[in-house]
Write an enzyme that holds these catalytic residues in place. Structure first.
Site, short mmCIF file in Angstrom:
data_model
loop_
_atom_site.label_atom_id
_atom_site.label_comp_id
_atom_site.label_asym_id
_atom_site.label_seq_id
_atom_site.Cartn_x
_atom_site.Cartn_y
_atom_site.Cartn_z
CB ALA A 53 5.60 6.18 -2.23
N GLY B 130 0.82 -1.22 0.00
CA GLY B 130 0.00 0.00 0.00
C GLY B 130 0.84 1.26 0.00
CB CYS B 131 3.72 2.28 2.06
SG CYS B 131 2.83 2.19 3.64
CB THR B 132 5.12 0.32 -2.82
OG1 THR B 132 6.06 -0.13 -1.84
CG2 THR B 132 5.79 0.41 -4.18
#
Length: 155
Positions: free
Chosen positions: A50, A45-47
């Site tokens: 970002a 999710g963070c990738t």
């Protein structure tokens, strides 16, 4: 902890960030910025979030918007994450959760019946006047960059 609201003054911050940088509210004075909080570098999710922000960076830059990603990770994994995905905007380390707590995003979470403290995926769009223009809580990584672009264009 008081709940931050749109229109309230953004809490001050100063953190170490990727690329040997340091980010602070003082350095951003008079300029709009997005402070987005994410749970952990290099997770799916963070990738996705970002990379979406990185893709929107040229358009956000045209709007004069600075972007800072914030996680509780120490600098080494943040640097690795930034290099791996070519993230040009600063990713800041908030290991002691001071900034996350000031913004009300260091919260109790639960997974598989276990509760723990962690970073809520949230974003704060701060106007050039230093006031919070827009708050997104429990952000959906896919749609986030588009939401930010739309809100930043309205500043």
């Amino acid at each position: 902890m008081s709940e931050l609201a749109e229109g309230s003054k953004a809490p001050a911050f100063k953190m170490k960030a990727s690329g040997g940088r340091e980010v602070s509210s003082t350095a951003l004075k008079g300029r709009p910025y997005l402070l987005y909080f994410y749970p952990k570098a290099d997770t799916p999710g963070c990738t996705k979030q970002a990379c979406g922000v990185q893709e929107a960076l040229p358009q956000l830059g045209k709007l004069g918007l600075e972007v800072i990603g914030v996680s509780p990770d120490p600098i080494p994994p943040i640097e690795k994450f930034a290099r791996k995905y070519g993230l040009e905007f600063p990713l800041a380390s908030d290991e002691d959760h001071t900034v996350a707590e000031a913004y009300g995003v260091w919260v109790e979470k639960s997974m598989y019946g276990r509760t723990y403290m962690g970073m809520e995926r949230s974003s704060f769009l701060v106007g050039a006047d230093g006031k919070i223009a827009r708050i997104w809580r429990k952000v959906k990584p896919d749609a986030h960059a588009a939401q930010v672009l739309e809100a930043a264009a309205a500043l």
